[in-house]
Write an enzyme that holds these catalytic residues in place. Sequence first.
Site, short mmCIF file in Angstrom:
data_model
loop_
_atom_site.label_atom_id
_atom_site.label_comp_id
_atom_site.label_asym_id
_atom_site.label_seq_id
_atom_site.Cartn_x
_atom_site.Cartn_y
_atom_site.Cartn_z
N ASP A 75 53.70 51.29 83.25
CA ASP A 75 52.66 51.78 83.71
C ASP A 75 52.64 53.01 84.70
O ASP A 75 53.62 53.30 85.22
CB ASP A 75 51.58 50.75 84.25
CG ASP A 75 51.88 50.05 85.42
OD1 ASP A 75 53.46 50.01 85.57
OD2 ASP A 75 51.21 49.76 86.30
N GLU A 137 52.51 47.37 87.64
CA GLU A 137 53.14 47.95 89.11
C GLU A 137 52.25 48.59 89.70
O GLU A 137 52.12 48.31 91.19
CB GLU A 137 54.63 48.37 88.58
CG GLU A 137 55.48 48.60 90.00
CD GLU A 137 55.35 49.76 90.89
OE1 GLU A 137 55.69 49.73 91.73
OE2 GLU A 137 54.35 50.50 90.51
#
Length: 386
Positions: A75, A137
């Site tokens: 991400d 994350e």
Amino acid sequence: MTTRLSPLELMEKLVSFPTVSRDSNLPLVDWVEDYLTGHGIVCHRHYREDNEQAALFAHVGPEVEGGVILSGHTDVVPVDGQPWASDPFTVTERDGKYFGRGTCDMKGFDALALWALVEAKYQGVTRPLQIALSYDEEVGCVGAPPMIRAMQGPIPRASAVIVGEPSEMRAVTGHKGGIGIVTNIVGFEVHSSLMHTGVNAIMEAAKIIDWTNQVNAEEMAREPDELAAMFEPPWTLGHVGTIQGGTANNITAKDCRFTLGYRVVPSQSAEDWRDRYIAKLREVEAEMKKIRPEARIDFEQAFDVPGLVPEEDGAAEALARRLTGDNGTHVVSYGTEAGQFQAAGYSAVICGPGSIEQAHQPDEFISVAQFNAGHDFMKALLRELA
Ligand SMILES: [Zn+2]
């Protein structure tokens, strides 16, 4: 048979998927799985509960324990409102830099790791190489722990983890942990002229927040221990980032909600800090209930990211030092998935190309030199595992 892509071609591909944390990363995961499967590498997925995000992990080499994991997240942070000189989701080279969202944090490393995994498949390795790509994350490191649990069993357990967050290819062996708590104070509304008969949630919150200020001041007056002294600042401090509450000037506030976070030095326990905070909530709540028994304080944990504690004779650190030649001592103040791997019993180190200063910025970039240094690192790793 799929063609073997260069690290740069892989990074261009990964960056082209706008995997902002709030959107699904499945198109990227599908592509990576197709690519690896095309090279005869078996992939495993672990889905988030809503099936909108997936982690991917894979193993190359003999079916034995003791391998090396290359860990990255898929991400990226949003580009909303940021002025970009070129399309954030197209890698663009200018002035010795590759621009694009995630080039630095951390699809550049992900690309290098994918490259190394495919090379390991063709060149052969005697010690296994694994890749672990997580989700979520950037929203508080919440994707890695379920991925790490899912890895136990389907692939042999590795011993060392290299987390490729941007460290300019230095071996970073420690970071602070973080814990966040959302506190919701439920007071009792009365007309402010009768405030002594009500419970003002905002003024109760102020007591807790000011207590946090006092504790911070006490901490900052203390001599930090040896491990804490490596960090800047060398203490655990509490920080209130948002607050909302109240209805009107002449009503005692019925609600007040605020978020408090501690960045915890690795020599201290985040649980201890949480317990101390909750004890303070209970103390304030008891006073509130003396006035109105229905007044109360609720709380929920917003995030909990363990710190990375420098290991004595750490296997991951020793590996990163051999491959980079870096013998300095480095810690960072941002949280990563390295602490979560360490909490699961792995030796872990942070070592990746690019600088954290470029992460999350408009016109995020990784320098060509740093990307090439990451490529050299992977080549050295393949020689090490051969
Ligand atoms: Zn990152």
